[in-house]
Design an enzyme around this catalytic site. Structure first.
Site, PDB file in Angstrom:
ATOM      1  N   ASN A   9       1.049  -1.154  -0.122  1.00 45.98           N
ATOM      2  CA  ASN A   9       0.010  -0.003   0.028  1.00 45.98           C
ATOM      3  C   ASN A   9       0.760   1.322  -0.095  1.00 45.98           C
ATOM      4  O   ASN A   9       1.409   1.442   0.957  1.00 45.98           O
ATOM      5  CB  ASN A   9      -0.630   0.059   1.317  1.00 45.98           C
ATOM      6  CG  ASN A   9      -1.886   1.398   1.211  1.00 45.98           C
ATOM      7  OD1 ASN A   9      -1.810   1.954   0.580  1.00 45.98           O
ATOM      8  ND2 ASN A   9      -2.241   1.197   2.478  1.00 45.98           N
ATOM      9  N   LYS A  11       0.215   4.300  -0.343  1.00 54.03           N
ATOM     10  CA  LYS A  11      -0.565   5.488   0.251  1.00 54.03           C
ATOM     11  C   LYS A  11      -0.369   6.809  -0.503  1.00 54.03           C
ATOM     12  O   LYS A  11      -0.260   6.480  -1.801  1.00 54.03           O
ATOM     13  CB  LYS A  11      -0.015   5.648   1.667  1.00 54.03           C
ATOM     14  CG  LYS A  11      -0.302   4.287   2.645  1.00 54.03           C
ATOM     15  CD  LYS A  11       0.025   4.642   4.022  1.00 54.03           C
ATOM     16  CE  LYS A  11      -0.360   3.323   4.845  1.00 54.03           C
ATOM     17  NZ  LYS A  11       0.016   3.415   6.297  1.00 54.03           N
ATOM     18  N   HIS A  98      -9.499   1.137   5.228  1.00 53.70           N
ATOM     19  CA  HIS A  98      -8.285   1.350   5.636  1.00 53.70           C
ATOM     20  C   HIS A  98      -8.518   2.292   6.914  1.00 53.70           C
ATOM     21  O   HIS A  98      -9.231   3.153   6.722  1.00 53.70           O
ATOM     22  CB  HIS A  98      -7.155   1.967   4.848  1.00 53.70           C
ATOM     23  CG  HIS A  98      -5.850   1.971   5.406  1.00 53.70           C
ATOM     24  ND1 HIS A  98      -5.611   2.839   6.088  1.00 53.70           N
ATOM     25  CD2 HIS A  98      -4.793   1.000   5.238  1.00 53.70           C
ATOM     26  CE1 HIS A  98      -4.211   2.730   6.447  1.00 53.70           C
ATOM     27  NE2 HIS A  98      -3.768   1.501   6.027  1.00 53.70           N
ATOM     28  N   GLU A 100      -6.837   4.529   7.898  1.00 57.17           N
ATOM     29  CA  GLU A 100      -6.728   6.167   7.536  1.00 57.17           C
ATOM     30  C   GLU A 100      -8.130   6.692   6.836  1.00 57.17           C
ATOM     31  O   GLU A 100      -8.566   7.805   7.112  1.00 57.17           O
ATOM     32  CB  GLU A 100      -5.537   6.391   6.722  1.00 57.17           C
ATOM     33  CG  GLU A 100      -4.108   6.187   7.425  1.00 57.17           C
ATOM     34  CD  GLU A 100      -3.095   5.620   6.503  1.00 57.17           C
ATOM     35  OE1 GLU A 100      -3.030   5.664   5.454  1.00 57.17           O
ATOM     36  OE2 GLU A 100      -2.136   5.245   7.469  1.00 57.17           O
ATOM     37  N   GLU A 170      -5.695  -5.027  10.670  1.00 60.38           N
ATOM     38  CA  GLU A 170      -4.665  -3.739  10.496  1.00 60.38           C
ATOM     39  C   GLU A 170      -4.843  -3.407  11.949  1.00 60.38           C
ATOM     40  O   GLU A 170      -5.641  -2.090  11.963  1.00 60.38           O
ATOM     41  CB  GLU A 170      -4.659  -2.844   9.357  1.00 60.38           C
ATOM     42  CG  GLU A 170      -4.104  -3.513   8.161  1.00 60.38           C
ATOM     43  CD  GLU A 170      -3.538  -2.396   7.135  1.00 60.38           C
ATOM     44  OE1 GLU A 170      -2.493  -2.702   6.919  1.00 60.38           O
ATOM     45  OE2 GLU A 170      -4.238  -1.396   7.187  1.00 60.38           O
ATOM     46  N   GLY A 176       2.466   2.160  10.723  1.00 60.74           N
ATOM     47  CA  GLY A 176       3.311   3.319  10.730  1.00 60.74           C
ATOM     48  C   GLY A 176       4.119   3.623  11.972  1.00 60.74           C
ATOM     49  O   GLY A 176       4.632   4.713  11.981  1.00 60.74           O
ATOM     50  N   SER A 216       3.158  -1.998  10.346  1.00 66.39           N
ATOM     51  CA  SER A 216       4.758  -2.383  10.754  1.00 66.39           C
ATOM     52  C   SER A 216       5.491  -3.613  10.408  1.00 66.39           C
ATOM     53  O   SER A 216       6.303  -3.993  10.982  1.00 66.39           O
ATOM     54  CB  SER A 216       4.949  -1.876  12.231  1.00 66.39           C
ATOM     55  OG  SER A 216       4.663  -0.622  12.331  1.00 66.39           O
TER      56      SER A 216
END
Ligand code: PGA
Length: 258
Positions: A9, A11, A98, A100, A170, A176, A216
């Site tokens: 991904n 991003k 996701h 985000e 996730e 991250g 991560s």
């Protein structure tokens, strides 16, 4: 046997030239090092979908995903990208839900279900993300949170549609941050998701859905996480932006299959 997946991904990273170079390098690597049960997916930003699709064309075991989609087919939605557009650009998958998107763009479970239905109706396969926050885990509500996310979204699909989905677990606290879920934590949640699917639909479906881990993942921890019984690969953020790291993560997955 379940399909194993390593998905990158990207991003909101890379310019056109950088994206093409990364895709070309990954495709070259995947043409040298591959396994018939492994699917490698690249999820570049929208403007590069078709160029990245072209650059991996003909490489066995590779596909492209969009990072998001709009739920409507077409219309007056300035700035949005529909499922038919994504398919016409050469992608076969789309990441939906996701964290985000859920948190920064306030995407609700209801909206995510609409996006998922639109994708499946047109033949685009969702990589559907679920995950708990640190506060939810610290208060012991992680299983409950994931169950609720499933109940309110993809558990509204019929069995036939559900077969099209890859699930990505996730944990938000691991994305991250450099702090990955331990292999034991990942295995425990993946087994829980699988059992919950078996309970909702049937065991055959629970056993056949690929559930990948994200948060991560690095060349250092990939093998340990991927060797868990219910972990079918990874959704990789930061480490997917670098050919060597992504290659080593793919190799870690392949080594678990041999
Ligand atoms: P990360 O991101 O690997 O950089 O933690 C994973 C993701 O957001 O999919």
């Amino acid at each position: 046997m379940r399909l194993k997946v390593v998905a990158g991904n990207w991003k909101m990273n890379k310019t056109y030239g950088e994206a093409l170079m990364l895709a070309t390098e990954v495709a070259y690597d995947a043409s040298k090092v591959h396994h018939q049960r492994l699917l490698t997916i690249l999820a570049p930003p929208f403007p590069f979908l078709s160029a990245v699709s072209r650059s991996i064309e003909g490489t066995e075991g590779m596909a492209v995903a969009a990072q998001n989609c709009h739920q409507e087919e077409a219309g007056a939605f300035t700035g949005e990208v529909s499922v038919p557009m994504i398919i016409s650009a050469g992608a076969r998958f789309v990441i939906i839900g996701h964290s985000e998107r859920r948190m920064i763009f306030n995407e609700s479970n209801e909206l995510l279900l609409q996006k998922t239905k639109s994708a499946i109706n047109h033949g685009l396969k969702p990589i559907f993300c679920v995950g708990e926050t640190k506060a939810q885990r610290d208060s012991g509500k992680h299983f409950e949170t994931i169950k609720e996310q499933l109940d309110e979204t993809i558990f509204h699909l019929n069995e036939f549609s559900f077969l099209e989905i890859i699930i990505a677990y996730e944990p938000v606290w691991a994305i991250g941050t450099g702090v990955n879920a331990s292999a034991a934590q990942a295995q425990e949640m993946h087994a829980f998701i699988r059992q919950t699917i078996s309970g909702k639909f049937n065991q055959k479906l629970g056993d056949s859905v690929s559930i990948i881990y994200g948060g991560s993942v690095s060349p250092k921890n990939a093998k340990e996480i991927f060797s868990c019984k219910d972990v079918d690969g990874g959704l990789i953020g930061g480490a997917a932006l670098n050919t060597e790291d992504f290659s080593n993560i793919r190799k870690a997955m392949i080594s678990c299959l041999e």
